[in-house]
Motif scaffolding. Structure first.
Motif, PDB file in Angstrom:
ATOM      1  N   ALA A   1       0.851  -1.146   0.003  1.00 47.41           N
ATOM      2  CA  ALA A   1      -0.120   0.017  -0.064  1.00 47.41           C
ATOM      3  C   ALA A   1       0.805   1.432   0.020  1.00 47.41           C
ATOM      4  CB  ALA A   1      -0.995  -0.224   1.249  1.00 47.41           C
ATOM      5  N   LEU A   2       1.880   1.230   0.600  1.00 50.43           N
ATOM      6  CA  LEU A   2       2.904   2.070   0.671  1.00 50.43           C
ATOM      7  C   LEU A   2       3.433   2.667  -0.758  1.00 50.43           C
ATOM      8  CD1 LEU A   2       4.758   1.767   4.083  1.00 50.43           C
ATOM      9  CD2 LEU A   2       3.528   3.818   3.450  1.00 50.43           C
ATOM     10  N   ILE A   3       3.968   1.484  -1.281  1.00 50.63           N
ATOM     11  CA  ILE A   3       4.589   1.694  -2.511  1.00 50.63           C
ATOM     12  C   ILE A   3       3.374   2.199  -3.889  1.00 50.63           C
ATOM     13  CG2 ILE A   3       5.426   0.451  -4.786  1.00 50.63           C
ATOM     14  CD1 ILE A   3       6.667  -1.635  -2.513  1.00 50.63           C
TER      15      ILE A   3
ATOM     16  N   ASP B   1       5.034   8.101  -5.127  1.00 49.64           N
ATOM     17  CA  ASP B   1       5.228   8.269  -6.574  1.00 49.64           C
ATOM     18  C   ASP B   1       6.402   7.310  -7.343  1.00 49.64           C
ATOM     19  OD1 ASP B   1       3.349  10.263  -6.645  1.00 49.64           O
ATOM     20  OD2 ASP B   1       4.489  11.636  -5.964  1.00 49.64           O
ATOM     21  N   LEU B   2       6.941   6.359  -6.633  1.00 54.51           N
ATOM     22  CA  LEU B   2       8.083   5.351  -6.923  1.00 54.51           C
ATOM     23  C   LEU B   2       7.783   4.111  -7.437  1.00 54.51           C
ATOM     24  CD1 LEU B   2      10.472   6.243  -4.093  1.00 54.51           C
ATOM     25  CD2 LEU B   2      10.357   7.678  -6.327  1.00 54.51           C
ATOM     26  N   ASP B   3       8.130   3.684  -8.257  1.00 53.81           N
ATOM     27  CA  ASP B   3       8.106   2.170  -8.344  1.00 53.81           C
ATOM     28  C   ASP B   3       8.719   1.394  -7.263  1.00 53.81           C
ATOM     29  OD1 ASP B   3      11.189   1.531  -9.091  1.00 53.81           O
ATOM     30  OD2 ASP B   3      10.897   2.769 -10.919  1.00 53.81           O
ATOM     31  N   ALA B   4       8.311   0.039  -7.459  1.00 58.35           N
ATOM     32  CA  ALA B   4       8.883  -0.610  -6.074  1.00 58.35           C
ATOM     33  C   ALA B   4      10.363  -0.675  -6.106  1.00 58.35           C
ATOM     34  CB  ALA B   4       8.380  -2.311  -6.461  1.00 58.35           C
ATOM     35  N   THR B   5      11.131  -0.767  -7.050  1.00 55.82           N
ATOM     36  CA  THR B   5      12.423  -1.205  -7.043  1.00 55.82           C
ATOM     37  C   THR B   5      13.184   0.473  -6.161  1.00 55.82           C
ATOM     38  OG1 THR B   5      12.782  -2.395  -9.042  1.00 55.82           O
ATOM     39  CG2 THR B   5      14.952  -1.027  -8.293  1.00 55.82           C
ATOM     40  N   SER B   6      12.650   1.809  -6.906  1.00 60.35           N
ATOM     41  CA  SER B   6      13.003   2.859  -6.074  1.00 60.35           C
ATOM     42  C   SER B   6      12.771   2.910  -4.960  1.00 60.35           C
ATOM     43  CB  SER B   6      12.610   4.034  -7.147  1.00 60.35           C
ATOM     44  OG  SER B   6      13.100   3.891  -8.472  1.00 60.35           O
TER      45      SER B   6
ATOM     46  N   ASP C   1       6.292  11.190   1.931  1.00 61.41           N
ATOM     47  CA  ASP C   1       5.572  10.849   0.950  1.00 61.41           C
ATOM     48  C   ASP C   1       5.298   9.487   0.556  1.00 61.41           C
ATOM     49  OD1 ASP C   1       5.049  13.699   0.250  1.00 61.41           O
ATOM     50  OD2 ASP C   1       7.106  13.732  -0.694  1.00 61.41           O
ATOM     51  N   HIS C   2       5.073   8.839   1.796  1.00 64.54           N
ATOM     52  CA  HIS C   2       4.973   7.237   1.681  1.00 64.54           C
ATOM     53  C   HIS C   2       6.178   6.504   1.546  1.00 64.54           C
ATOM     54  CE1 HIS C   2       0.715   8.429   1.949  1.00 64.54           C
ATOM     55  NE2 HIS C   2       0.821   9.087   0.711  1.00 64.54           N
ATOM     56  N   VAL C   3       7.389   7.137   1.855  1.00 60.06           N
ATOM     57  CA  VAL C   3       8.401   6.370   1.292  1.00 60.06           C
ATOM     58  C   VAL C   3       9.309   6.677   2.558  1.00 60.06           C
ATOM     59  CG1 VAL C   3      10.477   6.403  -0.137  1.00 60.06           C
ATOM     60  CG2 VAL C   3       8.443   7.135  -1.208  1.00 60.06           C
TER      61      VAL C   3
ATOM     62  N   LEU D   1       5.030  -7.725  -6.341  1.00 61.51           N
ATOM     63  CA  LEU D   1       5.526  -6.256  -6.483  1.00 61.51           C
ATOM     64  C   LEU D   1       6.933  -6.146  -6.832  1.00 61.51           C
ATOM     65  CD1 LEU D   1       3.914  -5.254  -3.195  1.00 61.51           C
ATOM     66  CD2 LEU D   1       3.051  -4.556  -5.651  1.00 61.51           C
ATOM     67  N   LEU D   2       7.622  -7.153  -6.570  1.00 66.45           N
ATOM     68  CA  LEU D   2       9.304  -7.049  -6.782  1.00 66.45           C
ATOM     69  C   LEU D   2       9.931  -8.437  -6.708  1.00 66.45           C
ATOM     70  CD1 LEU D   2      11.341  -4.992  -7.627  1.00 66.45           C
ATOM     71  CD2 LEU D   2      12.041  -4.986  -5.236  1.00 66.45           C
TER      72      LEU D   2
END
Length: 596
Positions: A404-406, A410-415, A452-454, A516-517
């Motif tokens: 949910a955070l990913i 605004d980031l992809d899972a890897t970032s 920002d959820h990261v 997701l990854l």
């Protein structure tokens, strides 16, 4: 008796079926991971596990991931007894496999009781928690803390809490989100040690933690007992500890006024995932309070030793200075939440027994407390905090909070993972290589700062009891206790076991299973993080070679084996390295990354 104490509606067949399935799945996965059990491959992707007497069989579908992690599809798990379908039952499972699990006969009932308590807690959470992962992305620190459902990701019996009654559970369990007031006693100075961190005085401590009206009330209470308030120190207690231990077990100390009951403080607190640590919800900027709590939980009686805690503020100050003075750690935003004050009472008969006859007892850890810094005032605009344990959380529908955070970022899972590793793994690696400094960096001991959820940086806590210096650097005399002498292989386990196996193994599995990854990409990012640190710190080449963090394999240190061997005391806290139990080796998922 109130209705709440009589209401056990969460204990019913449908709910029990769900939580039994979850816990049996976890037991098979973690015991297989620790090589206590050996499921046999059947028709892919199915596996079978048979009891030692060959009467009971479990079949299930699973993926075997890096670090020998068993990602079992719980929905596929089936049990048969003598060839007939049978319900899943984690206590029966442990009895069936007891010869292979190695639990001493006299401790097997204790472990079964801890499993029953874990089931009861899981059933309560399943019934009363309706937080969805997508909602938790937006809530505050303490809402997340109370919403957690799993407990320690590796231990099977992780919510034992032997000693709590059901009314205590409702009042004090972290997942209930209950608010409480701490009980305060005055302890006579001649039998009490107060240790304070750098720059903190006794007056400062009380000014910051107790308002003037409360201190005046405490002083009035002491004068009513015809004693001088200046002769006493103030000690906060868990309400359960006061009612169930101090008021009875220390009755003589109360009667002779070495201890004086002062009553409840005005602030409301909320129990954290560590169960005996409390966050001040009335005044969030005030210290956490960690209390002695004489319940049996996950391999330990949760007391606090006054003697062991005496140097704790000095240890925290030392570690905090090391961290604050390091540019690399500053660049990660990494810092520690210092334990600023420790207090412990030793004027009882149990400590006299220790002093005169050398007899150790749990009673010597029942009257003590710590104060730890709050992270709240260190946050900037747009930042919020969450326990790192939340990254492994799944909601009632099975949705992961990390997913949910990913999705919300605004980031992809890897970032996203790359930012998280920079906040978590990079500082742990640097502390290890640059300072021979090892923490116990599991999910509950890290507070993540999220923007920002990261995750962008982290606070380390619970430093005093679980930090270690593994080098020969000079240490202040009162910090020397944390020095340990171990081989380079064991030193590296501070990353390999405590981070890779204890945290990232579970996170990688969630991301992989949820699509997701891919786990190879995840571990590639971990390897990249470690390699990048090495590239940027050529001055640490000797430590990089000595620790060899990218070696092909490492010793498999097993947590459940410790609890199964002695569910009452898993390890000797004064010599934890010597208490470890190994189950062979694990292939290192970042092996050879330096040369890649």
């Amino acid at each position: 008796m109130t209705r709440t104490h009589l209401d056990v509606g969460h204990l019913n067949p449908p709910t029990l079926g769900v939580v039994q399935r979850h816990l049996v799945t976890k037991a098979i996965a973690e015991f297989a991971h620790e090589r206590l059990l050996e499921p046999r491959a059947g028709v892919s992707p199915a596996y079978e596990l048979r009891s030692p007497d060959d009467r009971v069989a479990y079949s299930f579908a699973a993926q075997r991931l890096a670090l020998d992690h068993w990602a079992i599809d719980a929905a596929t798990l089936e049990r048969t007894v003598d060839g007939e379908p049978a319900p899943l039952d984690v206590q029966a499972f442990v009895v069936e496999f007891a010869p292979r699990l190695g639990i001493p006969d006299q401790l097997l009932p204790v472990y079964l009781e801890e499993l029953a308590s874990t089931l009861a807690s899981a059933a309560w959470k399943l019934t009363h928690h309706d937080h969805r992962a997508a909602e938790l992305v937006h809530v505050g620190y303490q809402e997340i803390e109370a919403a957690m459902t799993e407990g320690h990701p590796s231990f099977v019996a992780n919510n034992g809490r032997i000693g709590y009654g059901y009314d205590d559970y409702a009042a004090y369990a972290p997942e209930t989100g209950s608010r409480l007031r701490l009980v305060w006693v005055a302890a006579h100075r001649r039998a009490t040690r107060l240790s304070l961190g750098d720059g903190l005085t006794e007056a400062d401590l009380y000014d910051g933690e107790l308002d003037a009206d409360t201190r005046a009330r405490f002083e009035t209470t002491l004068r009513e007992h015809d004693v001088d308030p200046a002769d006493y120190l103030y000690l906060p207690l868990h309400p359960w500890q006061w009612t169930n231990k101090v008021a009875i077990t220390f009755a003589p100390d109360l009667a002779r006024l070495d201890l004086v009951l002062l009553g409840e403080g005005p602030d409301e607190f909320q129990a954290q995932q560590s169960i005996r640590t409390f966050f001040n919800v009335t005044r969030p900027e005030r210290h956490y309070v960690k209390t002695a709590l004489a319940i049996q939980n996950m391999g330990f009686l949760r007391g606090l030793s006054p003697a062991y805690m005496g140097p704790t503020p000095a240890i925290n100050d030392y570690v905090a200075r090391v961290v604050a003075d390091d540019p690399t750690l500053a660049g990660c935003g990494f810092s520690v939440l210092r334990e600023r004050a420790a207090i412990g009472y030793t004027g009882d008969a149990y400590h006299e027994l220790l002093h005169t006859h050398g007899v150790k007892a749990p009673h010597q850890k029942m009257l003590a407390a710590l104060r730890r810094e709050s992270p709240v005032e260190r946050l900037s605009e747009g930042e919020r905090i969450a326990t790192m344990a939340s990254l492994l959380h799944r909601d009632i529908d099975g949705a992961s909070l990390v997913g949910a955070l990913i999705e919300a970022s605004d980031l992809d899972a890897t970032s996203w993972v790359r930012s998280y590793l920079h906040a978590y793994v990079r500082p742990i690696v640097h502390c290890l290589l640059a300072h021979d400094l090892a923490f116990m960096p599991h999910g509950e001991n890290l507070v993540l700062v999220i923007r920002d959820h990261v995750p962008v940086r982290a606070f380390m806590k619970d430093v005093g009891e679980e930090v270690a210096v593994m080098g020969d650097q000079p240490l202040p005399a009162d910090v020397e206790r944390i020095r340990i002498k171990v081989t380079d292989d064991v030193r590296a386990l501070a990353l390999h076991t405590d981070v890779f196996d204890g945290v990232l193994r579970h996170l990688a599995a969630i991301l992989h299973v949820d699509g997701l990854l891919d786990e190879d990409v995840f571990w590639g990012e971990v390897g990249r993080c470690v390699a990048q640190h090495a590239d940027e710190h050529p001055e640490l080449a000797g430590a990089v070679a000595a620790y060899d963090l990218t070696r092909a394999e490492f010793d498999h240190s097993c947590l459940n084996r410790l609890q199964l061997r002695n569910t009452l005391q898993m390890v000797d806290l004064t010599d934890q390295a010597e208490s470890l139990i190994y189950g062979g080796t694990l292939a290192n998922p970042i092996a050879g990354i330096m040369g890649a």
